[in-house]
Design a protein around this motif. Sequence first.
Motif, PDB file in Angstrom:
ATOM      1  N   UNK A 369       2.710   9.635  -2.273  1.00  0.00           N
ATOM      2  CA  UNK A 369       4.170   9.661  -2.192  1.00  0.00           C
ATOM      3  C   UNK A 369       4.731   8.855  -1.030  1.00  0.00           C
ATOM      4  N   UNK A 370       3.847   8.220  -0.269  1.00  0.00           N
ATOM      5  CA  UNK A 370       4.305   7.414   0.856  1.00  0.00           C
ATOM      6  C   UNK A 370       4.863   6.078   0.376  1.00  0.00           C
ATOM      7  N   UNK A 371       5.842   5.562   1.109  1.00  0.00           N
ATOM      8  CA  UNK A 371       6.389   4.236   0.820  1.00  0.00           C
ATOM      9  C   UNK A 371       5.765   3.161   1.705  1.00  0.00           C
ATOM     10  N   UNK A 372       4.900   3.576   2.613  1.00  0.00           N
ATOM     11  CA  UNK A 372       4.267   2.644   3.553  1.00  0.00           C
ATOM     12  C   UNK A 372       3.099   1.938   2.865  1.00  0.00           C
ATOM     13  N   UNK A 373       3.159   0.607   2.702  1.00  0.00           N
ATOM     14  CA  UNK A 373       2.085  -0.128   2.023  1.00  0.00           C
ATOM     15  C   UNK A 373       0.714   0.093   2.660  1.00  0.00           C
ATOM     16  N   UNK A 374       0.689   0.259   3.976  1.00  0.00           N
ATOM     17  CA  UNK A 374      -0.593   0.473   4.646  1.00  0.00           C
ATOM     18  C   UNK A 374      -1.205   1.809   4.258  1.00  0.00           C
ATOM     19  N   UNK A 375      -0.363   2.835   4.183  1.00  0.00           N
ATOM     20  CA  UNK A 375      -0.845   4.160   3.785  1.00  0.00           C
ATOM     21  C   UNK A 375      -1.307   4.137   2.332  1.00  0.00           C
ATOM     22  N   UNK A 376      -0.530   3.486   1.488  1.00  0.00           N
ATOM     23  CA  UNK A 376      -0.885   3.390   0.068  1.00  0.00           C
ATOM     24  C   UNK A 376      -2.227   2.684  -0.099  1.00  0.00           C
ATOM     25  N   UNK A 377      -2.411   1.577   0.616  1.00  0.00           N
ATOM     26  CA  UNK A 377      -3.650   0.801   0.518  1.00  0.00           C
ATOM     27  C   UNK A 377      -4.843   1.632   0.986  1.00  0.00           C
ATOM     28  N   UNK A 378      -4.698   2.299   2.123  1.00  0.00           N
ATOM     29  CA  UNK A 378      -5.784   3.097   2.671  1.00  0.00           C
ATOM     30  C   UNK A 378      -6.105   4.293   1.768  1.00  0.00           C
ATOM     31  N   UNK A 379      -5.074   4.935   1.235  1.00  0.00           N
ATOM     32  CA  UNK A 379      -5.295   6.104   0.396  1.00  0.00           C
ATOM     33  C   UNK A 379      -5.880   5.754  -0.968  1.00  0.00           C
ATOM     34  N   UNK A 380      -5.621   4.543  -1.435  1.00  0.00           N
ATOM     35  CA  UNK A 380      -6.197   4.118  -2.714  1.00  0.00           C
ATOM     36  C   UNK A 380      -7.712   4.219  -2.684  1.00  0.00           C
ATOM     37  N   UNK A 381      -8.297   3.774  -1.594  1.00  0.00           N
ATOM     38  CA  UNK A 381      -9.754   3.853  -1.435  1.00  0.00           C
ATOM     39  C   UNK A 381     -10.217   5.305  -1.409  1.00  0.00           C
ATOM     40  N   UNK A 382      -9.477   6.160  -0.732  1.00  0.00           N
ATOM     41  CA  UNK A 382      -9.854   7.574  -0.630  1.00  0.00           C
ATOM     42  C   UNK A 382      -9.684   8.293  -1.968  1.00  0.00           C
ATOM     43  N   UNK A 383      -8.647   7.942  -2.705  1.00  0.00           N
ATOM     44  CA  UNK A 383      -8.443   8.525  -4.031  1.00  0.00           C
ATOM     45  C   UNK A 383      -9.613   8.208  -4.950  1.00  0.00           C
ATOM     46  N   UNK A 384     -10.057   6.948  -4.921  1.00  0.00           N
ATOM     47  CA  UNK A 384     -11.203   6.537  -5.737  1.00  0.00           C
ATOM     48  C   UNK A 384     -12.456   7.309  -5.348  1.00  0.00           C
ATOM     49  N   UNK A 385     -12.679   7.471  -4.045  1.00  0.00           N
ATOM     50  CA  UNK A 385     -13.858   8.183  -3.562  1.00  0.00           C
ATOM     51  C   UNK A 385     -13.815   9.649  -3.988  1.00  0.00           C
ATOM     52  N   UNK A 386     -12.630  10.244  -3.968  1.00  0.00           N
ATOM     53  CA  UNK A 386     -12.481  11.646  -4.371  1.00  0.00           C
ATOM     54  C   UNK A 386     -12.874  11.824  -5.832  1.00  0.00           C
ATOM     55  N   UNK A 387     -12.364  10.977  -6.711  1.00  0.00           N
ATOM     56  CA  UNK A 387     -12.674  11.076  -8.142  1.00  0.00           C
ATOM     57  C   UNK A 387     -14.147  10.766  -8.389  1.00  0.00           C
TER      58      UNK A 387
END
Length: 403
Positions: A369-387
Amino acid sequence: MPSASCGVFPEFTLRKPSSETDIQNWASKHFNKHTQGLFRRKVSIANMLAWSSEPIKKPMIMTADRGVKKEAVEIFKLIQMYMGDRRARTDPLSVALDVAVKGWSCQGLRDELYIQLCRQTTENFRYDSLERGWELMAICLAFFPPTPRFHSYLEGYIYRHMDPLNDTKGVAISSYAKYCYRKLQKAALTGAKKGLQKPSLEEIKHARNAIFSPSMFGSSLEEVMALQKERELPGAGAALGEGVRDQTEIFRVPGDIDEVNALKLQVDQWKVPTGLEDPHIPASLLKLWYRELEEPLIPHEYYEECITHYDSPEAAVKVVLGLPHINKMVLCYLIRFLQVFAQPANVAVTKMDINNLAMVMAPNCLRCQSDDPRVIFENTRKEMSFIRGLVQRLDTSFMDGIL
């Protein structure tokens, strides 16, 4: 015509508009100057934003586009026809189709169309006309949003009509407004209807019917389950999952968007898809079904916990086991589905290993839900790792035989 009050409208987050987003403020900056009468007196903004039985001679919004200037006058006539304020040669659904096609085909016409609908639903004391005006707005929002510059003003207009005090003479304006508010929020995220095929009459019928009954797409899991009480899992997701075969590079190649739209319409009419020759079509629609859920499969309140434990499969499994029952069941079905595709024999054919599967499916389960591109980019990797951790460790054997 059925009453909108019989629809199902769950609670959702409201953003109260500021006074600066009042539609009259926008109109004062963007409207053409209209005149009337023998002495060509200037028409006030208030009068330009009130229902009229008369046609318009030029667009309400200033524009240099000659095509838009011409179409704006014609689309106002079509709106009057649909609302019953002007005689029509065809049935209302065909008129609605003409309106939707024009708005979908010409982005420069969309704000003009929505401002005209706002006008014709303001101070309209012909109640059948008023109801049809709100109905047409809901139909249009199923196919395209306004431009970003007008979004907050249309949002404010709709919001101000969500109070039940606006309901009058059996016209459930507040119910229409609540539905339009949700569609506006969704349209702002997904954009206009994708593909090369213009809206069809069948899609117009479906868009109108969806006002009164929840769709299989874009609704909450609770709404979907309420429509099919005899099942333990949403039928759309399960049926599409069964329609995806494992002998091709599934999920790597997107399905033809127009064929995906056609299948979406079929599924939303409770027709179980059969004879699907191209598995990319149901595969793309399966991702779309998860992505368009009103709330993500893993609800927002669990997001930070997921990101925190992205590198611990054991902790990830614990998060899943703590989800609401229906979310847990649907997620476990999806993970079981991915576990089948992650088997070496299938990977050799699909070319989609566990990392690729996690990359494709993570955005359909978790939403940052963040609008910060840096947070989105970093969390994308973590989301993939979680799944990926769930595909590796989550025990889904209990899902065998459950549909």
